[in-house]
Write a protein that holds these residues in place. Structure first.
Motif, PDB file in Angstrom:
ATOM      1  N   UNK A 182       0.804  -1.225   0.000  1.00  0.00           N
ATOM      2  CA  UNK A 182       0.000   0.000   0.000  1.00  0.00           C
ATOM      3  C   UNK A 182       0.838   1.277   0.000  1.00  0.00           C
ATOM      4  N   UNK A 183       2.140   1.136   0.128  1.00  0.00           N
ATOM      5  CA  UNK A 183       3.008   2.312   0.091  1.00  0.00           C
ATOM      6  C   UNK A 183       3.230   2.786  -1.339  1.00  0.00           C
ATOM      7  N   UNK A 184       3.957   3.884  -1.466  1.00  0.00           N
ATOM      8  CA  UNK A 184       4.185   4.472  -2.790  1.00  0.00           C
ATOM      9  C   UNK A 184       4.857   3.492  -3.750  1.00  0.00           C
ATOM     10  N   UNK A 185       5.950   2.888  -3.335  1.00  0.00           N
ATOM     11  CA  UNK A 185       6.652   1.944  -4.225  1.00  0.00           C
ATOM     12  C   UNK A 185       5.845   0.669  -4.413  1.00  0.00           C
ATOM     13  N   UNK A 186       5.156   0.219  -3.386  1.00  0.00           N
ATOM     14  CA  UNK A 186       4.302  -0.956  -3.523  1.00  0.00           C
ATOM     15  C   UNK A 186       3.245  -0.749  -4.584  1.00  0.00           C
ATOM     16  N   UNK A 187       2.622   0.420  -4.593  1.00  0.00           N
ATOM     17  CA  UNK A 187       1.613   0.734  -5.610  1.00  0.00           C
ATOM     18  C   UNK A 187       2.240   0.782  -6.997  1.00  0.00           C
ATOM     19  N   UNK A 188       3.472   1.290  -7.096  1.00  0.00           N
ATOM     20  CA  UNK A 188       4.173   1.325  -8.388  1.00  0.00           C
ATOM     21  C   UNK A 188       4.425  -0.098  -8.913  1.00  0.00           C
ATOM     22  N   UNK A 189       4.830  -0.999  -8.023  1.00  0.00           N
ATOM     23  CA  UNK A 189       5.059  -2.389  -8.419  1.00  0.00           C
ATOM     24  C   UNK A 189       3.746  -3.027  -8.863  1.00  0.00           C
ATOM     25  N   UNK A 190       2.666  -2.762  -8.152  1.00  0.00           N
ATOM     26  CA  UNK A 190       1.353  -3.290  -8.549  1.00  0.00           C
ATOM     27  C   UNK A 190       0.955  -2.771  -9.923  1.00  0.00           C
ATOM     28  N   UNK A 191       1.159  -1.486 -10.175  1.00  0.00           N
ATOM     29  CA  UNK A 191       0.845  -0.911 -11.481  1.00  0.00           C
ATOM     30  C   UNK A 191       1.697  -1.551 -12.575  1.00  0.00           C
ATOM     31  N   UNK A 192       2.980  -1.752 -12.291  1.00  0.00           N
ATOM     32  CA  UNK A 192       3.879  -2.402 -13.248  1.00  0.00           C
ATOM     33  C   UNK A 192       3.380  -3.802 -13.587  1.00  0.00           C
ATOM     34  N   UNK A 194       4.298 -10.832 -15.190  1.00  0.00           N
ATOM     35  CA  UNK A 194       4.474 -10.519 -13.772  1.00  0.00           C
ATOM     36  C   UNK A 194       3.107 -10.535 -13.104  1.00  0.00           C
ATOM     37  N   UNK A 195       3.029 -11.219 -11.960  1.00  0.00           N
ATOM     38  CA  UNK A 195       1.777 -11.290 -11.211  1.00  0.00           C
ATOM     39  C   UNK A 195       2.047 -11.021  -9.736  1.00  0.00           C
ATOM     40  N   UNK A 196       1.229 -10.180  -9.131  1.00  0.00           N
ATOM     41  CA  UNK A 196       1.278 -10.009  -7.675  1.00  0.00           C
ATOM     42  C   UNK A 196       0.367 -11.089  -7.105  1.00  0.00           C
ATOM     43  N   UNK A 197       0.966 -12.143  -6.579  1.00  0.00           N
ATOM     44  CA  UNK A 197       0.162 -13.262  -6.072  1.00  0.00           C
ATOM     45  C   UNK A 197      -0.325 -13.004  -4.653  1.00  0.00           C
ATOM     46  N   UNK A 198       0.341 -12.096  -3.938  1.00  0.00           N
ATOM     47  CA  UNK A 198      -0.099 -11.732  -2.590  1.00  0.00           C
ATOM     48  C   UNK A 198       0.343 -10.316  -2.294  1.00  0.00           C
ATOM     49  N   UNK A 199      -0.612  -9.508  -1.875  1.00  0.00           N
ATOM     50  CA  UNK A 199      -0.328  -8.156  -1.411  1.00  0.00           C
ATOM     51  C   UNK A 199      -0.335  -8.206   0.113  1.00  0.00           C
TER      52      UNK A 199
END
Length: 88
Positions: free
Chosen positions: A10-20, A27-32
Motif C-alpha cells: 500500500x506504500x508508494x513503491x508498492x503501488x508502483x510495483x502493482x501498477x507495473x 508478472x503477477x502479484x500473487x499476494x499483497x
C-alpha cells in the motif's frame, strides 16, 4: 511468469510495483501484504500459495520476517527498504 509476494503493497513503491505488474503479462502479484490494507494479508506468514520471489517495500523493521519467510519458502527476497542496522 514471475509471481511476487509484495510486502508493503500500500506504500508508494508498492503501488508502483502493482501498477507495473498490471501492465506486464509475465508478472503477477500473487499476494499483497500490508498491515494498513483492507484487501491485503496483514502478515507475510499468512500467505502460503505459490510464489517466485518476495519483494519488500515496507519498513526496515520487517527485514527479519521477510528473510525468515524467504528461507522457509526457499524463494529469493528483494529487500528495498532503508534505515537498516546490524542484526544482533
Amino acid at each position: 511468469m514471475i509471481k511476487i509476494v509484495l510486502n508493503g503493497a500500500c506504500g508508494k513503491m508498492g503501488r508502483e510495483i502493482c501498477d507495473f505488474a498490471e501492465r506486464n503479462d509475465d508478472v503477477e502479484i500473487c499476494a499483497r501484504v500490508d498491515k494498513y490494507g483492507t484487501d491485503c494479508f496483514h502478515s507475510l506468514m499468512e500467505y502460503r500459495g505459490e510464489a517466485s520471489v518476495v519483494v519488500d517495500f515496507s519498513h526496515h523493521s520487517s527485514a527479519r520476517e521477510v528473510l525468515e519467510y524467504a528461507i522457509r519458502r526457499r524463494i529469493p527476497a528483494v529487500i528495498a527498504t532503508t534505515g537498516h542496522t546490524e542484526f544482533e
